[in-house]
Design a protein around this motif. Structure first.
Motif, PDB file in Angstrom:
ATOM      1  N   LEU A   1      -6.184 -24.869  18.538  1.00  0.00           N
ATOM      2  CA  LEU A   1      -5.055 -24.471  19.351  1.00  0.00           C
ATOM      3  C   LEU A   1      -3.803 -25.085  18.752  1.00  0.00           C
ATOM      4  O   LEU A   1      -3.691 -26.295  18.638  1.00  0.00           O
ATOM      5  N   ASP A   2      -2.889 -24.237  18.357  1.00  0.00           N
ATOM      6  CA  ASP A   2      -1.637 -24.678  17.739  1.00  0.00           C
ATOM      7  C   ASP A   2      -0.514 -24.509  18.752  1.00  0.00           C
ATOM      8  O   ASP A   2      -0.098 -23.392  19.054  1.00  0.00           O
ATOM      9  N   VAL A   3      -0.027 -25.614  19.294  1.00  0.00           N
ATOM     10  CA  VAL A   3       1.030 -25.588  20.301  1.00  0.00           C
ATOM     11  C   VAL A   3       2.312 -26.084  19.660  1.00  0.00           C
ATOM     12  O   VAL A   3       2.334 -27.137  19.029  1.00  0.00           O
ATOM     13  N   ARG A   4       3.374 -25.316  19.821  1.00  0.00           N
ATOM     14  CA  ARG A   4       4.680 -25.685  19.265  1.00  0.00           C
ATOM     15  C   ARG A   4       5.657 -25.875  20.418  1.00  0.00           C
ATOM     16  O   ARG A   4       5.754 -25.051  21.316  1.00  0.00           O
ATOM     17  N   PHE A   5       6.399 -26.950  20.369  1.00  0.00           N
ATOM     18  CA  PHE A   5       7.400 -27.240  21.393  1.00  0.00           C
ATOM     19  C   PHE A   5       8.785 -27.252  20.761  1.00  0.00           C
ATOM     20  O   PHE A   5       8.935 -27.447  19.547  1.00  0.00           O
ATOM     21  N   ASN A   6       9.784 -27.084  21.599  1.00  0.00           N
ATOM     22  CA  ASN A   6      11.191 -27.239  21.206  1.00  0.00           C
ATOM     23  C   ASN A   6      11.579 -26.361  20.025  1.00  0.00           C
ATOM     24  O   ASN A   6      12.254 -26.803  19.106  1.00  0.00           O
ATOM     25  N   ARG A   7      11.165 -25.121  20.048  1.00  0.00           N
ATOM     26  CA  ARG A   7      11.572 -24.156  19.031  1.00  0.00           C
ATOM     27  C   ARG A   7      12.587 -23.214  19.660  1.00  0.00           C
ATOM     28  O   ARG A   7      12.419 -22.775  20.800  1.00  0.00           O
ATOM     29  N   VAL A   8      13.645 -22.896  18.937  1.00  0.00           N
ATOM     30  CA  VAL A   8      14.619 -21.920  19.406  1.00  0.00           C
ATOM     31  C   VAL A   8      14.253 -20.585  18.763  1.00  0.00           C
ATOM     32  O   VAL A   8      14.337 -20.433  17.544  1.00  0.00           O
ATOM     33  N   VAL A   9      13.822 -19.639  19.585  1.00  0.00           N
ATOM     34  CA  VAL A   9      13.299 -18.365  19.094  1.00  0.00           C
ATOM     35  C   VAL A   9      14.434 -17.354  18.960  1.00  0.00           C
ATOM     36  O   VAL A   9      15.225 -17.160  19.884  1.00  0.00           O
ATOM     37  N   ASP A  10      14.484 -16.705  17.794  1.00  0.00           N
ATOM     38  CA  ASP A  10      15.469 -15.659  17.547  1.00  0.00           C
ATOM     39  C   ASP A  10      14.876 -14.283  17.850  1.00  0.00           C
ATOM     40  O   ASP A  10      15.513 -13.459  18.501  1.00  0.00           O
ATOM     41  N   SER A  11      13.638 -14.034  17.391  1.00  0.00           N
ATOM     42  CA  SER A  11      13.015 -12.732  17.619  1.00  0.00           C
ATOM     43  C   SER A  11      11.497 -12.857  17.626  1.00  0.00           C
ATOM     44  O   SER A  11      10.938 -13.787  17.040  1.00  0.00           O
ATOM     45  N   ILE A  12      10.878 -11.897  18.309  1.00  0.00           N
ATOM     46  CA  ILE A  12       9.426 -11.817  18.375  1.00  0.00           C
ATOM     47  C   ILE A  12       9.035 -10.400  17.970  1.00  0.00           C
ATOM     48  O   ILE A  12       9.482  -9.427  18.579  1.00  0.00           O
ATOM     49  N   HIS A  13       8.218 -10.293  16.944  1.00  0.00           N
ATOM     50  CA  HIS A  13       7.725  -9.013  16.454  1.00  0.00           C
ATOM     51  C   HIS A  13       6.240  -8.949  16.786  1.00  0.00           C
ATOM     52  O   HIS A  13       5.471  -9.791  16.338  1.00  0.00           O
ATOM     53  N   TYR A  14       5.858  -7.947  17.573  1.00  0.00           N
ATOM     54  CA  TYR A  14       4.473  -7.880  18.045  1.00  0.00           C
ATOM     55  C   TYR A  14       3.961  -6.452  17.971  1.00  0.00           C
ATOM     56  O   TYR A  14       4.724  -5.496  17.843  1.00  0.00           O
ATOM     57  N   ASP A  15       2.638  -6.322  18.084  1.00  0.00           N
ATOM     58  CA  ASP A  15       1.982  -5.018  18.077  1.00  0.00           C
ATOM     59  C   ASP A  15       1.910  -4.523  19.514  1.00  0.00           C
ATOM     60  O   ASP A  15       1.333  -5.189  20.368  1.00  0.00           O
TER      61      ASP A  15
END
Length: 83
Positions: A1-15
């Motif tokens: 399980l890879d958990v990331r905190f405190n990231r500022v997201v610009d875009s999400i590309h999904y299926d």
């Protein structure tokens, strides 16, 4: 399980599941240029961020989901406890 905190997201590309030949990989692009690839993503963000369209979803969120975000209200909440 890879958990990331405190990231500022610009875009999400999904299926979105409409093209059966697409790979089921989600790509998250952060404002610092970091690109994270994952099979599944859980995004926790304030409602105000979703309402302001700061995060670009590609493809756009379904109309029923965007409609629910648009209809949700938010504001200041004060709690008073009597002991």
């Amino acid at each position: 399980l890879d958990v990331r905190f405190n990231r500022v997201v610009d875009s999400i590309h999904y299926d979105d599941g409409e093209d059966e030949n697409d790979e089921l990989v989600t790509k998250i692009v952060c404002t610092d240029g970091e690109v994270i690839e994952a099979d599944e993503v859980i995004l926790t963000t304030p409602l105000g961020v979703l309402k302001s369209d700061v995060i670009d979803f590609d493809p756009p969120l379904p109309s029923w989901k965007q409609g629910a975000i648009d209809r949700m209200g938010f504001g200041l909440l004060n709690k008073v406890f009597k002991v």
